[in-house]
Enzyme design. Structure first.
Site, mmCIF file in Angstrom:
data_model
loop_
_atom_site.group_PDB
_atom_site.id
_atom_site.type_symbol
_atom_site.label_atom_id
_atom_site.label_comp_id
_atom_site.label_asym_id
_atom_site.label_seq_id
_atom_site.Cartn_x
_atom_site.Cartn_y
_atom_site.Cartn_z
ATOM 1 N N ASP A 1 7.161 18.189 10.293
ATOM 2 C CA ASP A 1 8.382 17.875 11.039
ATOM 3 C C ASP A 1 8.071 17.355 12.443
ATOM 4 O OD1 ASP A 1 7.418 20.436 11.538
ATOM 5 O OD2 ASP A 1 9.379 21.389 11.628
ATOM 6 N N HIS A 2 6.799 17.407 12.848
ATOM 7 C CA HIS A 2 6.337 16.840 14.116
ATOM 8 C C HIS A 2 5.534 15.573 13.842
ATOM 9 C CE1 HIS A 2 6.909 20.593 16.645
ATOM 10 N NE2 HIS A 2 6.982 21.086 15.419
ATOM 11 N N ASN B 1 7.244 23.741 22.451
ATOM 12 C CA ASN B 1 8.559 24.258 22.083
ATOM 13 C C ASN B 1 9.524 24.268 23.268
ATOM 14 O OD1 ASN B 1 8.977 24.875 19.241
ATOM 15 N ND2 ASN B 1 7.229 26.264 19.444
ATOM 16 N N ASP C 1 6.462 18.133 22.026
ATOM 17 C CA ASP C 1 4.998 18.075 21.961
ATOM 18 C C ASP C 1 4.517 17.268 23.161
ATOM 19 O OD1 ASP C 1 4.403 19.074 18.972
ATOM 20 O OD2 ASP C 1 6.223 17.837 19.009
ATOM 21 N N ASP D 1 2.132 21.833 21.044
ATOM 22 C CA ASP D 1 3.559 22.026 20.796
ATOM 23 C C ASP D 1 4.034 23.078 21.786
ATOM 24 O OD1 ASP D 1 6.078 22.683 19.933
ATOM 25 O OD2 ASP D 1 5.495 23.198 17.883
ATOM 26 N N GLU E 1 -0.109 24.945 14.292
ATOM 27 C CA GLU E 1 0.450 25.472 13.049
ATOM 28 C C GLU E 1 -0.435 25.100 11.856
ATOM 29 O OE1 GLU E 1 4.718 26.607 12.205
ATOM 30 O OE2 GLU E 1 5.003 24.742 13.318
ATOM 31 N N ASN F 1 1.317 18.882 15.714
ATOM 32 C CA ASN F 1 1.681 20.083 14.969
ATOM 33 C C ASN F 1 1.833 19.658 13.513
ATOM 34 O OD1 ASN F 1 3.252 22.002 13.530
ATOM 35 N ND2 ASN F 1 4.030 22.853 15.433
#
Length: 259
Positions: A248-249, A150, A219, A148, A34, A7
């Protein structure tokens, strides 16, 4: 064959990082989430210049998925079957390297909070994903589902289970969504190998979360049994999270031994 998911939280902002990482790690297929990039703005040429084909399904500012591949796709499909959804969250390709492999890249809804309408959407979306995968597995016995999700599926995937208990990404209901994917015949490749503790794939930008390793493993790479038998390793590469202006991933990778 090296296959990964990442991501990137904006393809435009992180394109040089992505290309550099692809080349350094000799990645054959990379699933991106994303991308936040409409199809007419996708940097196809930048990937083609370094030897990759691009398959993408995007929108401006939000969501967006793509598959970057050294192999030309035999098939490409978009979204979930029989699900009218304007959010661009799923792209699938079939490639062949001695065997045919179905690669499905997903960006699952976050859900925002357990009491929100966005969580109702998350529940519906996972139900549709499950239905979709049941059919896909019948057609494609060699299947890999990357992205991802989530969802942190167990307490081992959370830096502090007590803090996160009954919250979004970690709730019992969301974990049941993940278990349903396992129940239809998929395997969490990361957990097929002995792993050190406290390995995560996402850290909040705030509160020095990465430095303090206050993260979650959200992930994932799930795969059919035939792929498990070919998989030689699965690991999380934290290196890109140390970049200047990182996502951030961070990526998750597998290596398949295909003769």
């Amino acid at each position: 064959m090296n296959i990964a998911t990442w991501n990137v939280n904006s393809l435009r902002l992180r394109l040089p990082q992505i290309i550099n990482w692809l080349l350094i790690n000799n990645i054959d297929i990379l699933c991106l989430q994303e991308t936040k990039t409409p199809d007419d703005k996708f940097p196809y040429d930048a990937f083609e210049e370094v030897g990759y084909k691009s398959y993408f399904y995007g929108q401006k500012s939000y969501n967006g998925v793509a598959i970057i591949s050294k192999y030309e796709a035999l098939e490409v499909s978009y979204g979930l079957k029989d699900y009218d959804n304007e959010q661009k969250r799923v792209i699938s390709i079939t490639i062949k390297n001695n065997i045919s492999i179905r690669i499905i890249c997903i960006y699952c809804p976050n859900g925002q909070s357990l009491e929100s309408n966005k969580f109702i959407y998350k529940r519906q979306w996972f139900n549709k994903l499950n239905e979709f995968l049941v059919e896909e597995l019948l057609k494609y016995p060699n299947l890999i589902l990357l992205g991802d999700y989530n969802i942190a599926p167990t307490d081992a995937d959370v830096h502090d289970p007590n803090i996160w208990k009954n919250t979004i990404l970690v709730s019992d209901e969301e974990r049941s969504f993940f278990k349903e994917l396992i129940n239809i015949g998929l395997y969490d490749l990361f957990r097929e190998f002995k792993q050190p503790s406290s390995l995560f794939s996402w850290w909040d930008y705030r509160n020095l979360s990465f430095i303090k390793n206050k993260g979650l493993r959200i992930d994932h790479i799930l795969a059919s049994k035939s792929i498990v038998n070919l998989c030689k390793s699965c690991f999380i590469d934290k290196t890109p999270r140390k970049n200047k202006q990182p996502s951030d991933h961070t990526p998750v990778l597998i290596n398949l031994e295909i003769n």
